[in-house]
Design an enzyme around this catalytic site. Structure first.
Site, PDB file in Angstrom:
ATOM      1  N   SER A 194       6.716  -0.581  10.005  1.00 55.57           N
ATOM      2  CA  SER A 194       5.359  -0.428   9.498  1.00 55.57           C
ATOM      3  C   SER A 194       5.186   0.997   8.995  1.00 55.57           C
ATOM      4  O   SER A 194       5.787   1.927   9.550  1.00 55.57           O
ATOM      5  CB  SER A 194       4.359  -0.699  10.633  1.00 55.57           C
ATOM      6  N   ARG A 233       2.764   2.704   9.493  1.00 55.81           N
ATOM      7  CA  ARG A 233       2.093   3.443  10.562  1.00 55.81           C
ATOM      8  C   ARG A 233       3.064   4.028  11.587  1.00 55.81           C
ATOM      9  O   ARG A 233       2.700   4.923  12.343  1.00 55.81           O
ATOM     10  CB  ARG A 233       1.135   2.529  11.321  1.00 55.81           C
ATOM     11  N   GLN A 237      -2.682 -12.501   7.579  1.00 56.28           N
ATOM     12  CA  GLN A 237      -2.946 -12.166   6.179  1.00 56.28           C
ATOM     13  C   GLN A 237      -2.253 -13.165   5.252  1.00 56.28           C
ATOM     14  O   GLN A 237      -2.849 -13.637   4.268  1.00 56.28           O
ATOM     15  CB  GLN A 237      -2.439 -10.753   5.913  1.00 56.28           C
ATOM     16  N   GLU A 252       5.715 -11.767   6.972  1.00 58.18           N
ATOM     17  CA  GLU A 252       5.187 -12.442   8.172  1.00 58.18           C
ATOM     18  C   GLU A 252       4.722 -11.422   9.203  1.00 58.18           C
ATOM     19  O   GLU A 252       4.077 -11.784  10.180  1.00 58.18           O
ATOM     20  CB  GLU A 252       6.261 -13.359   8.767  1.00 58.18           C
ATOM     21  N   MET A 306       0.841  -1.203   0.000  1.00 56.61           N
ATOM     22  CA  MET A 306       0.000   0.000   0.000  1.00 56.61           C
ATOM     23  C   MET A 306       0.879   1.257   0.000  1.00 56.61           C
ATOM     24  O   MET A 306       0.413   2.347   0.315  1.00 56.61           O
ATOM     25  CB  MET A 306      -0.938  -0.008   1.209  1.00 56.61           C
ATOM     26  N   GLN A 316     -10.264  -2.629   2.535  1.00 61.90           N
ATOM     27  CA  GLN A 316      -9.721  -3.350   3.691  1.00 61.90           C
ATOM     28  C   GLN A 316      -9.662  -2.494   4.948  1.00 61.90           C
ATOM     29  O   GLN A 316      -9.203  -2.949   5.984  1.00 61.90           O
ATOM     30  CB  GLN A 316      -8.354  -3.945   3.383  1.00 61.90           C
ATOM     31  N   HIS A 339       9.232  -3.621   3.322  1.00 61.44           N
ATOM     32  CA  HIS A 339       8.760  -3.838   1.956  1.00 61.44           C
ATOM     33  C   HIS A 339       9.942  -4.191   1.037  1.00 61.44           C
ATOM     34  O   HIS A 339       9.854  -5.082   0.197  1.00 61.44           O
ATOM     35  CB  HIS A 339       8.106  -2.572   1.396  1.00 61.44           C
TER      36      HIS A 339
HETATM   37  P1  AMP Z   1       1.473  -3.012   3.475  1.00 61.28           P
HETATM   38  O1  AMP Z   1       2.024  -1.964   2.577  1.00 61.28           O
HETATM   39  O2  AMP Z   1       1.466  -2.622   4.909  1.00 61.28           O
HETATM   40  O3  AMP Z   1       0.158  -3.571   2.983  1.00 61.28           O
HETATM   41  O4  AMP Z   1       2.494  -4.227   3.395  1.00 61.28           O
HETATM   42  C1  AMP Z   1       2.836  -4.806   2.179  1.00 61.28           C
HETATM   43  C2  AMP Z   1       3.592  -6.074   2.438  1.00 61.28           C
HETATM   44  O5  AMP Z   1       4.777  -5.788   3.168  1.00 61.28           O
HETATM   45  C3  AMP Z   1       2.794  -7.065   3.290  1.00 61.28           C
HETATM   46  O6  AMP Z   1       2.994  -8.373   2.778  1.00 61.28           O
HETATM   47  C4  AMP Z   1       3.403  -6.898   4.645  1.00 61.28           C
HETATM   48  O7  AMP Z   1       3.294  -8.045   5.461  1.00 61.28           O
HETATM   49  C5  AMP Z   1       4.850  -6.619   4.291  1.00 61.28           C
HETATM   50  N1  AMP Z   1       5.522  -5.935   5.390  1.00 61.28           N
HETATM   51  C6  AMP Z   1       5.125  -4.799   6.004  1.00 61.28           C
HETATM   52  N2  AMP Z   1       5.947  -4.502   7.020  1.00 61.28           N
HETATM   53  C7  AMP Z   1       6.894  -5.481   7.046  1.00 61.28           C
HETATM   54  C8  AMP Z   1       8.026  -5.753   7.878  1.00 61.28           C
HETATM   55  N3  AMP Z   1       8.348  -4.961   8.888  1.00 61.28           N
HETATM   56  N4  AMP Z   1       8.756  -6.838   7.609  1.00 61.28           N
HETATM   57  C9  AMP Z   1       8.428  -7.671   6.589  1.00 61.28           C
HETATM   58  N5  AMP Z   1       7.374  -7.477   5.783  1.00 61.28           N
HETATM   59  C10 AMP Z   1       6.618  -6.402   5.997  1.00 61.28           C
END
Ligand code: AMP
Length: 282
Positions: free
Chosen positions: A187, A189, A155, A150, A30, A61, A37
């Protein structure tokens, strides 16, 4: 790097330039990208000929409108960051109307109850929204492999079920959690936290670590109780849930069995920012 906003143009590019050349990977995101990422993207590059990174803030979502509105949108910065990893990436950044041409609606799935546990019980319809957009992305891009973190362990489990349920031939690959220096799971966030709170948020990780150590000698009930008390002592945090669950079916542990792998899952509010994390405990 090539950027597409339009799905047909992306599909033509993939057909003409990529499909016959080797495996195609998809990394759905996102945006507001960080090293977590990028770890997925890097793994995708190592294992495939073509990597598509999608950047799309999926409205279906979000259970709270204000959460969607507050979600950071940083495409220019994201593209710069991706370019530091590889100049060969394909980025797909569609608009809402490109992804939901008729109406912004959510498909209803059955994930054998997985969707109602933990995140699902606190964020109604969240996983239907995630699955709706991921299925759309899979059908547009037709990747051989897709990489998920993970960090969002539930998810990841849901996407594995989705692929089986709708009969898609995508290999779903989970990647380890990337953390900040103090252990806080990276994250998008985290940017909403003040500097002070970002520093103390490492408490979530250290609590998980202690829970993991306790799991060697104490019952899950004892540990859950201990975690609740720890968070009560730290009033900046508000614990939403802590659970030790079977890593495969995500059902909460009842009677501990040697052959089963368990994981601790947690969701916490800090400064009105909802943070989730998880860790294997055996
Ligand atoms: P998002 O942009 O938050 O929807 O995340 C996109 C992808 O990146 C998802 O598969 C998340 O699980 C992964 N992701 C987000 N934060 C992390 C992290 N700290 N370590 C590994 N993967 C991550």
């Amino acid at each position: 790097m090539v950027l597409f906003h339009n799905k047909s143009e992306l599909q033509i590019h993939l057909k003409n330039k990529c499909r016959d050349a080797g495996k195609i990977a998809l990394v759905p995101t996102m945006g507001a990208l960080h090293k977590g990422h990028l770890s997925l993207v890097t793994k995708g590059i190592q294992e495939n000929r073509t990597v598509v990174v999608s950047i799309f803030i999926n409205p279906t979502q979000f259970d709270k409108r204000e959460d969607l509105e507050k979600y950071p949108s940083t495409l220019k910065k994201d593209l710069e960051l991706l370019a530091t990893v590889s100049e060969k990436l394909i980025v797909f950044a569609p608009s809402v109307s490109e992804m939901y041409p008729d109406e912004v609606s959510t498909k209803s799935y059955n994930f054998d109850g997985l969707e109602d546990l933990m995140e699902g019980s606190f964020r109604k319809n969240h996983f239907n929204g995630v699955a709706t957009v991921v299925e759309k992305l899979f059908r547009i891009i037709e990747p051989d492999r897709a990489y998920f973190g993970e960090k969002d362990f539930q998810q990841l489990a849901i996407i594995k079920k989705l692929v089986k349920g709708v009969n898609l031939s995508v290999e779903v690959i989970g990647c380890p959690i990337v953390r900040e220096g103090n252990g806080l799971a990276m994250s998008s966030r985290n940017n909403r936290l003040s500097k002070e709170n970002r520093a103390i948020a490492g408490f979530i990780y250290s609590t998980l670590e202690t829970a993991k150590n306790l799991f060697g000698t104490k019952s899950a009930l004892y540990i859950t109780d201990w975690v609740k008390k720890e968070f009560l002592k730290h009033s900046e945090f508000s614990l939403e849930y802590f659970e030790i669950a079977d890593e495969v079916n995500l059902r909460p542990i009842k009677k501990r069995q040697d052959k089963i792998k368990y994981r601790a899952f947690i969701a916490v509010y800090l400064q009105e920012v909802r943070l989730i994390d998880n860790m294997p405990v055996n």
